[in-house]
Each structure stands twice: as structure tokens, then as C-alpha cells.
Write an enzyme that holds these catalytic residues in place. Structure first.
Site, PDB file in Angstrom:
ATOM      1  N   ARG A   1      31.246  40.386  29.630  1.00 24.07           N
ATOM      2  CA  ARG A   1      30.656  41.011  30.800  1.00 24.07           C
ATOM      3  C   ARG A   1      30.732  42.521  30.624  1.00 24.07           C
ATOM      4  O   ARG A   1      31.491  43.030  29.794  1.00 24.07           O
ATOM      5  CB  ARG A   1      31.404  40.584  32.071  1.00 24.07           C
ATOM      6  CG  ARG A   1      31.277  39.112  32.389  1.00 24.07           C
ATOM      7  CD  ARG A   1      32.311  38.702  33.431  1.00 24.07           C
ATOM      8  NE  ARG A   1      32.169  39.460  34.668  1.00 24.07           N
ATOM      9  CZ  ARG A   1      33.142  39.599  35.577  1.00 24.07           C
ATOM     10  NH1 ARG A   1      34.335  39.075  35.367  1.00 24.07           N
ATOM     11  NH2 ARG A   1      32.927  40.272  36.690  1.00 24.07           N
TER      12      ARG A   1
ATOM     13  N   SER B   1      31.595  44.811  32.966  1.00 23.69           N
ATOM     14  CA  SER B   1      32.535  45.548  33.810  1.00 23.69           C
ATOM     15  C   SER B   1      33.538  46.269  32.917  1.00 23.69           C
ATOM     16  O   SER B   1      33.774  45.876  31.767  1.00 23.69           O
ATOM     17  CB  SER B   1      33.269  44.598  34.761  1.00 23.69           C
ATOM     18  OG  SER B   1      34.242  43.839  34.062  1.00 23.69           O
TER      19      SER B   1
ATOM     20  N   LYS C   1      42.310  33.386  34.476  1.00 28.81           N
ATOM     21  CA  LYS C   1      42.242  32.958  35.875  1.00 28.81           C
ATOM     22  C   LYS C   1      40.801  32.757  36.349  1.00 28.81           C
ATOM     23  O   LYS C   1      40.571  32.133  37.380  1.00 28.81           O
ATOM     24  CB  LYS C   1      42.946  33.966  36.786  1.00 28.81           C
ATOM     25  CG  LYS C   1      42.260  35.291  36.985  1.00 28.81           C
ATOM     26  CD  LYS C   1      43.074  36.199  37.893  1.00 28.81           C
ATOM     27  CE  LYS C   1      42.401  37.545  38.120  1.00 28.81           C
ATOM     28  NZ  LYS C   1      41.110  37.437  38.821  1.00 28.81           N
ATOM     29  N   ASP C   2      39.825  33.281  35.583  1.00 26.43           N
ATOM     30  CA  ASP C   2      38.424  33.139  35.964  1.00 26.43           C
ATOM     31  C   ASP C   2      37.760  31.904  35.373  1.00 26.43           C
ATOM     32  O   ASP C   2      36.597  31.623  35.685  1.00 26.43           O
ATOM     33  CB  ASP C   2      37.631  34.373  35.530  1.00 26.43           C
ATOM     34  CG  ASP C   2      38.001  35.608  36.338  1.00 26.43           C
ATOM     35  OD1 ASP C   2      38.565  35.449  37.436  1.00 26.43           O
ATOM     36  OD2 ASP C   2      37.738  36.726  35.862  1.00 26.43           O
TER      37      ASP C   2
ATOM     38  N   LEU D   1      40.633  32.800  48.194  1.00 30.86           N
ATOM     39  CA  LEU D   1      41.230  31.936  49.203  1.00 30.86           C
ATOM     40  C   LEU D   1      42.706  31.692  48.915  1.00 30.86           C
ATOM     41  O   LEU D   1      43.495  31.471  49.837  1.00 30.86           O
ATOM     42  CB  LEU D   1      40.478  30.605  49.267  1.00 30.86           C
ATOM     43  CG  LEU D   1      39.024  30.663  49.753  1.00 30.86           C
ATOM     44  CD1 LEU D   1      38.436  29.250  49.813  1.00 30.86           C
ATOM     45  CD2 LEU D   1      38.924  31.334  51.112  1.00 30.86           C
ATOM     46  N   ARG D   2      43.093  31.729  47.635  1.00 29.63           N
ATOM     47  CA  ARG D   2      44.508  31.571  47.278  1.00 29.63           C
ATOM     48  C   ARG D   2      45.338  32.695  47.880  1.00 29.63           C
ATOM     49  O   ARG D   2      46.375  32.454  48.509  1.00 29.63           O
ATOM     50  CB  ARG D   2      44.654  31.558  45.750  1.00 29.63           C
ATOM     51  CG  ARG D   2      46.110  31.603  45.263  1.00 29.63           C
ATOM     52  CD  ARG D   2      46.179  31.869  43.764  1.00 29.63           C
ATOM     53  NE  ARG D   2      45.586  33.146  43.386  1.00 29.63           N
ATOM     54  CZ  ARG D   2      46.209  34.315  43.447  1.00 29.63           C
ATOM     55  NH1 ARG D   2      47.450  34.376  43.893  1.00 29.63           N
ATOM     56  NH2 ARG D   2      45.600  35.420  43.070  1.00 29.63           N
TER      57      ARG D   2
ATOM     58  N   GLY E   1      32.848  42.710  43.789  1.00 29.39           N
ATOM     59  CA  GLY E   1      32.626  43.849  42.913  1.00 29.39           C
ATOM     60  C   GLY E   1      33.772  44.005  41.935  1.00 29.39           C
ATOM     61  O   GLY E   1      34.808  43.350  42.046  1.00 29.39           O
ATOM     62  N   ASN E   2      33.597  44.890  40.957  1.00 30.29           N
ATOM     63  CA  ASN E   2      34.638  45.092  39.963  1.00 30.29           C
ATOM     64  C   ASN E   2      35.793  45.901  40.550  1.00 30.29           C
ATOM     65  O   ASN E   2      35.759  46.316  41.715  1.00 30.29           O
ATOM     66  CB  ASN E   2      34.066  45.753  38.704  1.00 30.29           C
ATOM     67  CG  ASN E   2      33.426  47.103  38.982  1.00 30.29           C
ATOM     68  OD1 ASN E   2      33.909  47.884  39.785  1.00 30.29           O
ATOM     69  ND2 ASN E   2      32.314  47.376  38.303  1.00 30.29           N
TER      70      ASN E   2
ATOM     71  N   THR F   1      34.868  49.322  42.025  1.00 27.11           N
ATOM     72  CA  THR F   1      34.098  49.190  43.257  1.00 27.11           C
ATOM     73  C   THR F   1      35.011  48.873  44.432  1.00 27.11           C
ATOM     74  O   THR F   1      34.875  49.457  45.523  1.00 27.11           O
ATOM     75  CB  THR F   1      33.036  48.086  43.106  1.00 27.11           C
ATOM     76  OG1 THR F   1      32.110  48.446  42.081  1.00 27.11           O
ATOM     77  CG2 THR F   1      32.281  47.874  44.405  1.00 27.11           C
TER      78      THR F   1
END
Length: 305
Positions: free
Chosen positions: A9, A11, A81-82, A127-128, A147-148, A151
Site C-alpha cells: 500500500r 501509506s 493485525k490487518d 470495535l475491539r 485514514g492513515n 490523517t
């Protein structure tokens, strides 16, 4: 000269991580040429809604995996984690390692988490995090922010929130640990499965790339991360659910902790086990969470708009 292409990515954090892996590959394999291929994913484009309503964090990896399948890239670097708990069997995680601080970072002009004024607005689309923060402070108002890293920090600095929560690892890698007001203890906010670790993905049938990546794999980190992800996979929960898991190694084997909550923080299920091997620890923790009603809670979360 052998050459490798890394899909990443665009970012700043993703480029830092890909650049770090590039330097590690070149260090372990002198003469190897490594190129970064920047890509914009659907997750980067869709900043108008929570990831949980768009299909989860898998939106950040679809284009990268498509590039691997097309042969436009040889590997992709991810924040572990993603990654969804289960990945397509056409791919494999050839290396997991380089784990930074796993904790979440509280960033606020009002001081620590406990010092935040009643009714403070907190920016987080996780949500975690939301479930655990509201369990401790039901007076807070948690609002989505996308956003990153840069941001989100700008939105905080503009006064859109009283505080935001980010991963300590990301801020550290970007050279911004100075922005951390408080690193939240894992007792207060258990991290996401794989938080702080990097994962390197390639095609399952690409033996050459898998072999080149082996020096970058960290067996203890890999074991712990796979145990954490095992909780998510066993419960059928993706990485956008209010589920945290964290494993460590010790003299007694694997200690695995997990937490599952309702987004409003009113329900928080906890389970922990220390057992000689990871599979046994995962089974014990998942069995305990199911006994406490994890299935019903996950179903209720999935039904929420």
C-alpha cells in the site's frame, strides 16, 4: 541478479514496512535486487464507513494478492493485525516476525485515559478497542475515524476528537513515539491478533520466494501470532470483530489470552490458558469463550448495522 518485487500500500507506514523488509532481504541475500510496487487498495479508497460494514480489513489486501496472482509482484508485506484469520490457500505466510510493542496508544491533549473528561470523544474505528475502552469508561463517546496514521493525527490536532487510539507499533515505526500520551496496558486493552508483527505473503506455489523469505521468519513470534489468529479462525471471527488475542512464550509453554466484547462494552468475555503447545492453548481458550456465549455475541455483533 535475482530480483523480487514487493506489493505494498502507499501509506507512509506501509511503505516503511515494505522498505524495511526490502533492506532485510538485501542484507540476507547480497546481490538481490528488490523493488517496491505501490498500490492503492479498496480499503484506502473507502474512507466513508467502518471497515466492519465494508467487509473487514481484507479490503486492504485484495489488490495486493491480485498482483501476486497476476505475477506483477512476488510478495506482499502486511501488518499482521490487518490480515483475515484465514487466507486463501493460493497464498502462504512465508515469514512472520519483527514484532514491535503490541500495545495500543492513547493520544490526547487531556492526558491519560483515566484523566479524560466525562463524555470525551475518542476516535477509533476498531470495535475491539471500542468494546474494551467503553467497558472501562462507559461515559466516553467512541466515534469512527478512518485514514492513515498522519490523517488521524491531523484530525485530532484540528480538535475533531478529544483523543484517538492507534497502535504503538505504527507510531514507533514512523518515528512518532512522542505523540503517545499513554501506552495502554494489555490488561486494559488486549491487542488484536498479530498486532505489532509483520507478515510476508507470497504465492503458495512459489518455492523460490518462500526460500528467500525464510531468514526473515521469527519462529517464536510466528508461533505466538498463529496462536492468536487461531482464536479468530476457530470462532469464525474476522479482524473487524471486537476480539483481542495475545500470546507469549514462557517456561510453562504458551500463555494465550483473549477477550471478546459487545461494541457498547456492556459485555466483555475473557479467557486465558497456559499450556505446553499452541494448539492446546487455542482449544482451551476458544472452548471457554464459547461456554461463556461467544457464539451468540458474535452473531449479535454481525447483525448490527
Amino acid at each position: 541478479m535475482q530480483e523480487l518485487r514487493i506489493a505494498t500500500r502507499k501509506s507512509r507506514l506501509a511503505l516503511w514496512q515494505a522498505g524495511f523488509v526490502k533492506s532485510e532481504l538485501e542484507r540476507h541475500h547480497p546481490g538481490l535486487g528488490v523493488e517496491l510496487i505501490g498500490m492503492t487498495t479498496e480499503g484506502d479508497r473507502r474512507l466513508d464507513a467502518r471497515l466492519s460494514t465494508l467487509g473487514g480489513k481484507g479490503l486492504f489486501i485484495k489488490e495486493l494478492e491480485a498482483a501476486l496472482l497476476r505475477g506483477d509482484a512476488d510478495l506482499a508485506v502486511h501488518s499482521m493485525k490487518d490480515l483475515p484469520a484465514r487466507i486463501d490457500n493460493r497464498f502462504r505466510l512465508a515469514a512472520i516476525g519483527f514484532r514491535e510493542d503490541v500495545r495500543d496508544a492513547w493520544i490526547s491533549r487531556h492526558g491519560s485515559f483515566d484523566s479524560a473528561p466525562a463524555g470525551a470523544t475518542v476516535g477509533s474505528s476498531s470495535l475491539r478497542r471500542q468494546a474494551q475502552l467503553l467497558a472501562a469508561r462507559p461515559d466516553l463517546e467512541v466515534l469512527p475515524v478512518r485514514g492513515n496514521v498522519d490523517t488521524r493525527l491531523r484530525k485530532l490536532d484540528r480538535g475533531e476528537f478529544d483523543a484517538i487510539v492507534l497502535a504503538v507499533a505504527g507510531l514507533t515505526r514512523l518515528g512518532r513515539p512522542d505523540r503517545i500520551t499513554e501506552a495502554l496496558s494489555v490488561d486494559r486493552c488486549l491487542p488484536a491478533a498479530g498486532q505489532g508483527a509483520l507478515g510476508i505473503e507470497c504465492r503458495a506455489d512459489n518455492a523460490r520466494v518462500s526460500e528467500l523469505l525464510q531468514p526473515l521468519n521469527d519462529p517464536p513470534v510466528s508461533l505466538c501470532v498463529r496462536a492468536e489468529r487461531g482464536v479468530s479462525a476457530s470462532l469464525g471471527a474476522d479482524c473487524s470483530m471486537p476480539l483481542g488475542a495475545y500470546a507469549t512464550l514462557g517456561e510453562q509453554g504458551v500463555t494465550l489470552r483473549a477477550v471478546l466484547g459487545s461494541p457498547d462494552g456492556r459485555v466483555l468475555l475473557r479467557a486465558a490458558a497456559t499450556l505446553p503447545d499452541a494448539d492446546s492453548a487455542v482449544e482451551a481458550v476458544v472452548t471457554d469463550l464459547r461456554r461463556q456465549g461467544a457464539g451468540r455475541l458474535l452473531a449479535a455483533v454481525a447483525e448490527q448495522p
